[in-house]
Design an enzyme around this catalytic site. Structure first.
Site, PDB file in Angstrom:
ATOM      1  N   TYR A 142       0.829  -1.212   0.000  1.00  0.00           N
ATOM      2  CA  TYR A 142       0.000   0.000   0.000  1.00  0.00           C
ATOM      3  C   TYR A 142       0.864   1.263   0.000  1.00  0.00           C
ATOM      4  CZ  TYR A 142      -3.990  -3.019   1.200  1.00  0.00           C
ATOM      5  OH  TYR A 142      -4.957  -3.996   1.211  1.00  0.00           O
ATOM      6  N   LYS A 191       3.545 -15.362   2.882  1.00  0.00           N
ATOM      7  CA  LYS A 191       3.422 -16.143   1.648  1.00  0.00           C
ATOM      8  C   LYS A 191       4.842 -16.483   1.194  1.00  0.00           C
ATOM      9  CE  LYS A 191       0.878 -17.725  -1.782  1.00  0.00           C
ATOM     10  NZ  LYS A 191       0.109 -18.956  -1.593  1.00  0.00           N
ATOM     11  N   ASP A 223      -2.962 -17.948   2.508  1.00  0.00           N
ATOM     12  CA  ASP A 223      -4.152 -18.593   1.935  1.00  0.00           C
ATOM     13  C   ASP A 223      -4.718 -19.625   2.909  1.00  0.00           C
ATOM     14  OD1 ASP A 223      -1.684 -19.705   1.398  1.00  0.00           O
ATOM     15  OD2 ASP A 223      -2.197 -20.488  -0.565  1.00  0.00           O
ATOM     16  N   ASP A 247      -5.103  -6.465   6.230  1.00  0.00           N
ATOM     17  CA  ASP A 247      -6.309  -5.735   5.834  1.00  0.00           C
ATOM     18  C   ASP A 247      -7.425  -6.731   5.534  1.00  0.00           C
ATOM     19  OD1 ASP A 247      -8.020  -3.801   4.968  1.00  0.00           O
ATOM     20  OD2 ASP A 247      -6.988  -3.383   3.080  1.00  0.00           O
ATOM     21  N   ASP A 251     -10.723  -8.048   8.265  1.00  0.00           N
ATOM     22  CA  ASP A 251     -12.139  -7.895   7.903  1.00  0.00           C
ATOM     23  C   ASP A 251     -12.854  -9.248   7.973  1.00  0.00           C
ATOM     24  OD1 ASP A 251     -12.118  -5.212   7.583  1.00  0.00           O
ATOM     25  OD2 ASP A 251     -12.807  -5.208   5.505  1.00  0.00           O
TER      26      ASP A 251
END
Ligand code: NAD
Length: 359
Positions: A142, A191, A223, A247, A251
């Site tokens: 980001y 990852k 994942d 992020d 959520d």
């Protein structure tokens, strides 16, 4: 203990919910012999109206000089047309940057009394859900370079994901320290089967683990983590991860607990001065109607006591009081269900105080 707390009531339901949290903090102070001094800070739409700026320097200074900051919420339709850099939410971004908070910590906790509100199967919820996601907040993809350019005649978009070892180490420390204050289990999510940034992430986490022998560190690919959060959330205590993964996962984690009005959060940096706020916004649709659920803000105050002021007993006392209030069947409109007793924002605050006992 004496603590100075900067208080940002903000806009919409902000003032109503913060009022309840302050009442709870005052009761804690009375029970435990602490002194909490409050300094009012204007931020968001109310600051735009007053100063033409969502966070004037002097207001930011009050936050930086405090022992911690309690925030309700900012924003609303009234300020939709102000220029982008003057919007209420800009105040929030400036506050985070000014306080140097690089870690966002969001608990995913299911209250047994509200288990029906979770979209997960009862058999999964019954095992208990109570973990925290520690998300890196100011690095990674980001904050990397973003560009779209022509490569071999094709429009090509490029986003850079970079982390240096210092950025990883400082968020790793927040993960380990948070686990230390809970059940001492830290799951580092990355990852590393694909990304170099994740391989460095993993290496730094394992190096740090030597300094925290009392915390059990495990690794999980992102994942798999997304699947495990819905399959077996009871396995987690503290999850630490980079910005984009955090992020998405935070959520997902807040969804499985049911109600947006119940979830607190903290943002921390290099010092113990943190920013504590519910995860929801200013809910202009219900502002001023005594309908808001103040529990997300009250639990944010509890997080402040636990993580910034080292007052674990006091934080437990608040969480127990919330649980006792739910046990007695009280519900604000957002979590109301058949057979329960509906109460407003103010009554909710009063009832939680009535149930507050020293532990
Ligand atoms: P929101 O979270 O304010 O509201 C979404 C829905 O949830 C609404 O129906 C609202 O009534 C309900 N809700 C939220 N909190 C509640 C509570 N405590 N009790 C009961 N019901 C609650 O999100 P939105 O409507 O998308 O945004 C409204 C404003 O808030 C916008 O101006 C947005 O920019 C701002 N916002 C601020 C923050 C912040 O201050 N950190 C975060 C998100 C949104």
């Amino acid at each position: 203990m004496v603590k100075n707390i900067a208080v940002i009531r903000g806009d919409g339901i902000g003032p109503e919910i913060v009022e309840q949290a302050l009442k709870v903090l005052n009761k804690v102070a009375e029970l435990y012999g602490h002194t909490f001094n409050y300094t009012d800070v204007d931020m968001g739409g109310c600051a735009i109206d007053k100063y033409g700026d969502p966070l004037p320097e002097n207001e930011l200074k009050k936050c930086v000089e405090s022992d911690s900051v309690l925030l309700g919420a900012v924003g609303g339709d009234k300020w939709n047309d102000v220029p982008g850099n003057m919007r209420p939410e800009k105040g929030l971004l400036r506050l985070r940057a000014g306080m140097g908070v690089y870690s966002n910590n969001r608990p995913a906790k299911i209250w047994k009394q509200l288990a029906d509100a979770s979209p997960l199967k009862k058999s999964i919820v019954d095992k208990g859900i109570d973990f925290i996601i520690v998300r890196e907040l100011i690095g990674g993809i980001y904050f990397g370079e973003h560009k779209t350019e022509n490569v071999d005649g094709k429009s090509t978009a490029i986003d850079i994901l970079a982390y240096n070892e210092e950025e990883i180490e400082r968020i790793g420390r927040i993960g380990f320290e948070t686990a230390r204050k809970r059940n001492k289990k830290l799951c580092s999510v990355e990852k590393s089967n694909v990304l170099d940034s994740s391989r460095l992430w993993k290496k730094v986490m394992h190096k740090l683990a030597d300094e925290y022998p009392d915390v059990e560190l495990s690794d999980m690919l992102v994942d798999n983590c997304a699947m495990q959060i819905v399959k077996n959330p009871a396995q987690f205590d503290v999850v630490v991860t980079e910005n984009m993964f955090g992020d998405i996962l935070s959520d997902e984690a807040s969804m499985i607990t049911g109600s947006i009005g119940m979830i607190p959060s903290s943002s921390l940096g290099a010092t113990t001065c943190g920013l504590y706020e519910p995860i929801h916004g200013s809910a202009p649709d219900i502002a001023g109607k005594d309908l808001a659920n103040p529990i997300g803000t009250i639990l944010s105050a509890a997080m402040m006591l636990r993580y910034s002021f080292d007052m674990a007993g006091e934080a437990d006392a608040i969480e127990n009081a919330v649980s006792a209030y739910l046990d007695k069947g009280y519900r604000t409109a957002d979590i109301m269900s058949e057979g329960m007793i509906q109460v407003g924002c103010e009554k909710c605050g009063n009832l939680i105080i009535e149930n507050l006992r020293k532990v």
